[in-house]
Scaffold this motif. Structure first.
Motif, PDB file in Angstrom:
ATOM      1  N   LEU A 178       0.842  -1.193   0.000  1.00  0.00           N
ATOM      2  CA  LEU A 178       0.000   0.000   0.000  1.00  0.00           C
ATOM      3  C   LEU A 178       0.877   1.242   0.000  1.00  0.00           C
ATOM      4  CD1 LEU A 178      -2.722  -1.020   2.618  1.00  0.00           C
ATOM      5  CD2 LEU A 178      -2.864  -1.151   0.128  1.00  0.00           C
ATOM      6  N   ASP A 179       0.436   2.230  -0.733  1.00  0.00           N
ATOM      7  CA  ASP A 179       1.186   3.476  -0.868  1.00  0.00           C
ATOM      8  C   ASP A 179       0.844   4.411   0.290  1.00  0.00           C
ATOM      9  OD1 ASP A 179       2.821   5.450  -1.853  1.00  0.00           O
ATOM     10  OD2 ASP A 179       1.356   6.198  -3.305  1.00  0.00           O
ATOM     11  N   ALA A 180       1.157   3.966   1.500  1.00  0.00           N
ATOM     12  CA  ALA A 180       0.873   4.735   2.711  1.00  0.00           C
ATOM     13  C   ALA A 180       1.736   4.189   3.835  1.00  0.00           C
ATOM     14  CB  ALA A 180      -0.607   4.645   3.082  1.00  0.00           C
ATOM     15  N   PHE A 213      -4.480  -3.787  19.210  1.00  0.00           N
ATOM     16  CA  PHE A 213      -3.340  -3.444  18.370  1.00  0.00           C
ATOM     17  C   PHE A 213      -2.107  -3.270  19.234  1.00  0.00           C
ATOM     18  CE2 PHE A 213      -4.535   1.021  19.322  1.00  0.00           C
ATOM     19  CZ  PHE A 213      -3.285   1.579  19.568  1.00  0.00           C
ATOM     20  N   SER A 214      -0.949  -3.504  18.614  1.00  0.00           N
ATOM     21  CA  SER A 214       0.321  -3.309  19.300  1.00  0.00           C
ATOM     22  C   SER A 214       1.364  -2.938  18.262  1.00  0.00           C
ATOM     23  CB  SER A 214       0.754  -4.573  20.052  1.00  0.00           C
ATOM     24  OG  SER A 214       0.984  -5.636  19.143  1.00  0.00           O
ATOM     25  N   ARG A 215       2.494  -2.482  18.765  1.00  0.00           N
ATOM     26  CA  ARG A 215       3.587  -2.138  17.864  1.00  0.00           C
ATOM     27  C   ARG A 215       4.865  -2.773  18.371  1.00  0.00           C
ATOM     28  NH1 ARG A 215       4.779   3.416  14.683  1.00  0.00           N
ATOM     29  NH2 ARG A 215       6.603   2.672  13.567  1.00  0.00           N
ATOM     30  N   GLN A 216       5.604  -3.399  17.477  1.00  0.00           N
ATOM     31  CA  GLN A 216       6.921  -3.925  17.784  1.00  0.00           C
ATOM     32  C   GLN A 216       7.886  -3.369  16.758  1.00  0.00           C
ATOM     33  OE1 GLN A 216       7.326  -8.120  18.333  1.00  0.00           O
ATOM     34  NE2 GLN A 216       6.175  -8.112  20.239  1.00  0.00           N
ATOM     35  N   GLU A 217       8.760  -2.496  17.243  1.00  0.00           N
ATOM     36  CA  GLU A 217       9.696  -1.794  16.369  1.00  0.00           C
ATOM     37  C   GLU A 217       8.909  -1.070  15.285  1.00  0.00           C
ATOM     38  OE1 GLU A 217      12.590  -4.659  15.155  1.00  0.00           O
ATOM     39  OE2 GLU A 217      13.441  -4.838  17.178  1.00  0.00           O
ATOM     40  N   SER A 218       9.147  -1.404  14.013  1.00  0.00           N
ATOM     41  CA  SER A 218       8.492  -0.654  12.940  1.00  0.00           C
ATOM     42  C   SER A 218       7.180  -1.278  12.495  1.00  0.00           C
ATOM     43  CB  SER A 218       9.435  -0.547  11.729  1.00  0.00           C
ATOM     44  OG  SER A 218       9.776  -1.834  11.247  1.00  0.00           O
ATOM     45  N   LEU A 236       8.147  -0.497   4.009  1.00  0.00           N
ATOM     46  CA  LEU A 236       9.097  -1.071   3.072  1.00  0.00           C
ATOM     47  C   LEU A 236      10.496  -0.522   3.353  1.00  0.00           C
ATOM     48  CD1 LEU A 236       7.238  -1.120  -0.367  1.00  0.00           C
ATOM     49  CD2 LEU A 236       7.451  -2.931   1.332  1.00  0.00           C
ATOM     50  N   ALA A 237      11.484  -1.336   3.024  1.00  0.00           N
ATOM     51  CA  ALA A 237      12.862  -0.956   3.319  1.00  0.00           C
ATOM     52  C   ALA A 237      13.328   0.245   2.502  1.00  0.00           C
ATOM     53  CB  ALA A 237      13.786  -2.147   3.061  1.00  0.00           C
ATOM     54  N   ASP A 238      12.637   0.544   1.389  1.00  0.00           N
ATOM     55  CA  ASP A 238      13.087   1.657   0.541  1.00  0.00           C
ATOM     56  C   ASP A 238      12.723   3.019   1.124  1.00  0.00           C
ATOM     57  OD1 ASP A 238      10.369   1.758   0.122  1.00  0.00           O
ATOM     58  OD2 ASP A 238      10.460   1.119  -1.969  1.00  0.00           O
ATOM     59  N   ASP A 239      11.967   3.029   2.235  1.00  0.00           N
ATOM     60  CA  ASP A 239      11.653   4.272   2.948  1.00  0.00           C
ATOM     61  C   ASP A 239      10.984   5.302   2.047  1.00  0.00           C
ATOM     62  OD1 ASP A 239      11.540   5.862   5.225  1.00  0.00           O
ATOM     63  OD2 ASP A 239      13.438   6.860   4.769  1.00  0.00           O
ATOM     64  N   THR A 240      10.003   4.864   1.282  1.00  0.00           N
ATOM     65  CA  THR A 240       9.289   5.765   0.373  1.00  0.00           C
ATOM     66  C   THR A 240       7.874   6.046   0.858  1.00  0.00           C
ATOM     67  OG1 THR A 240       8.608   3.868  -0.960  1.00  0.00           O
ATOM     68  CG2 THR A 240      10.606   5.037  -1.639  1.00  0.00           C
ATOM     69  N   PHE A 280       1.646  -5.056   3.488  1.00  0.00           N
ATOM     70  CA  PHE A 280       0.398  -5.307   4.200  1.00  0.00           C
ATOM     71  C   PHE A 280       0.096  -6.796   4.137  1.00  0.00           C
ATOM     72  CE2 PHE A 280      -4.258  -5.586   4.410  1.00  0.00           C
ATOM     73  CZ  PHE A 280      -4.593  -4.679   5.425  1.00  0.00           C
ATOM     74  N   THR A 281       0.078  -7.458   5.289  1.00  0.00           N
ATOM     75  CA  THR A 281      -0.245  -8.881   5.379  1.00  0.00           C
ATOM     76  C   THR A 281      -1.506  -9.051   6.212  1.00  0.00           C
ATOM     77  OG1 THR A 281       2.098  -9.480   5.277  1.00  0.00           O
ATOM     78  CG2 THR A 281       0.574 -11.163   6.072  1.00  0.00           C
ATOM     79  N   TRP A 282      -2.468  -9.792   5.686  1.00  0.00           N
ATOM     80  CA  TRP A 282      -3.737 -10.007   6.396  1.00  0.00           C
ATOM     81  C   TRP A 282      -3.985 -11.493   6.517  1.00  0.00           C
ATOM     82  CZ3 TRP A 282      -9.160  -8.424   4.065  1.00  0.00           C
ATOM     83  CH2 TRP A 282     -10.161  -8.753   4.990  1.00  0.00           C
ATOM     84  N   LEU A 283      -3.982 -11.994   7.751  1.00  0.00           N
ATOM     85  CA  LEU A 283      -4.314 -13.375   8.041  1.00  0.00           C
ATOM     86  C   LEU A 283      -5.787 -13.449   8.422  1.00  0.00           C
ATOM     87  CD1 LEU A 283      -1.199 -14.260  10.232  1.00  0.00           C
ATOM     88  CD2 LEU A 283      -1.540 -14.759   7.812  1.00  0.00           C
ATOM     89  N   LEU A 284      -6.576 -14.122   7.600  1.00  0.00           N
ATOM     90  CA  LEU A 284      -8.020 -14.211   7.805  1.00  0.00           C
ATOM     91  C   LEU A 284      -8.387 -15.650   8.145  1.00  0.00           C
ATOM     92  CD1 LEU A 284     -10.886 -12.974   7.653  1.00  0.00           C
ATOM     93  CD2 LEU A 284     -10.878 -13.496   5.205  1.00  0.00           C
ATOM     94  N   ASN A 285      -9.041 -15.805   9.290  1.00  0.00           N
ATOM     95  CA  ASN A 285      -9.397 -17.133   9.759  1.00  0.00           C
ATOM     96  C   ASN A 285     -10.725 -17.004  10.499  1.00  0.00           C
ATOM     97  OD1 ASN A 285      -9.502 -19.693  10.972  1.00  0.00           O
ATOM     98  ND2 ASN A 285      -8.106 -19.081  12.617  1.00  0.00           N
ATOM     99  N   MET A 286     -11.797 -17.554   9.946  1.00  0.00           N
ATOM    100  CA  MET A 286     -13.090 -17.430  10.607  1.00  0.00           C
ATOM    101  C   MET A 286     -13.958 -18.658  10.366  1.00  0.00           C
ATOM    102  SD  MET A 286     -15.260 -14.725   8.254  1.00  0.00           S
ATOM    103  CE  MET A 286     -14.149 -13.376   8.593  1.00  0.00           C
ATOM    104  N   ASP A 287     -14.882 -18.851  11.274  1.00  0.00           N
ATOM    105  CA  ASP A 287     -15.857 -19.933  11.182  1.00  0.00           C
ATOM    106  C   ASP A 287     -17.236 -19.296  11.044  1.00  0.00           C
ATOM    107  OD1 ASP A 287     -17.482 -22.121  11.396  1.00  0.00           O
ATOM    108  OD2 ASP A 287     -16.820 -22.717  13.405  1.00  0.00           O
ATOM    109  N   VAL A 288     -17.819 -19.406   9.849  1.00  0.00           N
ATOM    110  CA  VAL A 288     -19.119 -18.774   9.603  1.00  0.00           C
ATOM    111  C   VAL A 288     -20.291 -19.726   9.842  1.00  0.00           C
ATOM    112  CG1 VAL A 288     -18.239 -17.021   8.028  1.00  0.00           C
ATOM    113  CG2 VAL A 288     -18.914 -19.255   7.129  1.00  0.00           C
ATOM    114  N   LYS A 289     -20.001 -20.883  10.419  1.00  0.00           N
ATOM    115  CA  LYS A 289     -21.044 -21.816  10.860  1.00  0.00           C
ATOM    116  C   LYS A 289     -21.933 -22.291   9.703  1.00  0.00           C
ATOM    117  CE  LYS A 289     -19.625 -21.064  15.066  1.00  0.00           C
ATOM    118  NZ  LYS A 289     -18.805 -22.055  15.787  1.00  0.00           N
TER     119      LYS A 289
END
Length: 220
Positions: free
Chosen positions: A51-53, A114-119, A154-158, A163-172
């Motif tokens: 993501l560009d943000a 939410f939490s933050r670890q380093e960057s 990102l390492a390029d500092d731009t 963005f990583t999203w782990l989605l795990n749900m049980d919709v019954k």
């Protein structure tokens, strides 16, 4: 708080494991979705994109959960039921109706943290239970996760973020609907949300969040 996700180390392990399946070819936007079968025949889906943000800007919009229905087409509404400090909340979410409404609307009662670890910024969630808020009439109570979003610059500092999203749900639902409908819907929802977030990059509520509006603990 530790019960919301299995700890950043466990989430990091799930986000990097190689014994996974690529569900769909990489999209034109660079989005990739993988999946992995967990114990109990549950499956976790992993979206990866850029993501560009900054992580702070992305967190700013994702943590305003009661406004999420304004831009996320998979959500009808979200209400914060309890606030346990600035980092943790209990929410009630109602899913939007789907085409044909084959599965029906679900509602979710979840703890978000939410939490933050380093960057890196982590936004985790898991199903919870409140005696004062039982399943609502007309909805099937589904269960989140645990799920997690990991936002890392990102390492390029731009000013861009991985963005990583782990989605795990049980919709019954029964096995047939789960395999033939739900799992495809999960992947589609992740890609759809990523596309909307990329569109929001050019809109005031997102890019013009401004450091003055961000949580002070995220400012270096």
């Amino acid at each position: 708080k530790c019960s919301v996700i299995s700890g950043p180390n466990e989430v990091e392990r799930l986000s990097q494991e190689n014994d996974i399946i690529r569900n769909l070819p990489e999209t034109e936007n660079g989005d990739v979705i993988y999946s992995k079968v967990l114990s109990g025949d549950r499956k976790v889906f992993r979206l990866e994109t850029v993501l560009d943000a900054t992580p702070e800007e992305i967190h700013h919009i994702l943590w305003k959960v009661e406004e999420m229905h304004q831009w996320n087409p998979s959500i009808k509404n979200i209400k914060v039921l309890k606030q346990a400090g600035p980092e943790t909340m209990v929410t009630h979410e109602v899913s939007a109706e789907t085409a044909g409404n084959l599965i029906g609307q679900r509602d979710f009662l979840s703890v978000r943290h939410f939490s933050r670890q380093e960057s890196c910024i982590y936004l985790g969630g898991a199903a919870t239970h409140l005696e004062t808020f039982p399943p609502q009439k007309g909805f099937v109570r589904a269960e989140d996760g645990p799920t997690c979003i990991i936002i890392e610059p990102l390492a390029d500092d731009t000013g861009r973020s991985h963005f990583t999203w782990l989605l795990n749900m049980d919709v019954k639902v029964d096995f047939f609907l789960k395999k033939n409908c739900c799992e495809k819907d999960f992947s589609f929802t992740q890609l759809q949300t990523a596309d909307v977030l990329k569109e929001l990059q050019n809109m005031d509520p997102y890019k013009s969040a401004g450091l003055e509006n961000l949580d002070a603990r995220f400012l270096k």
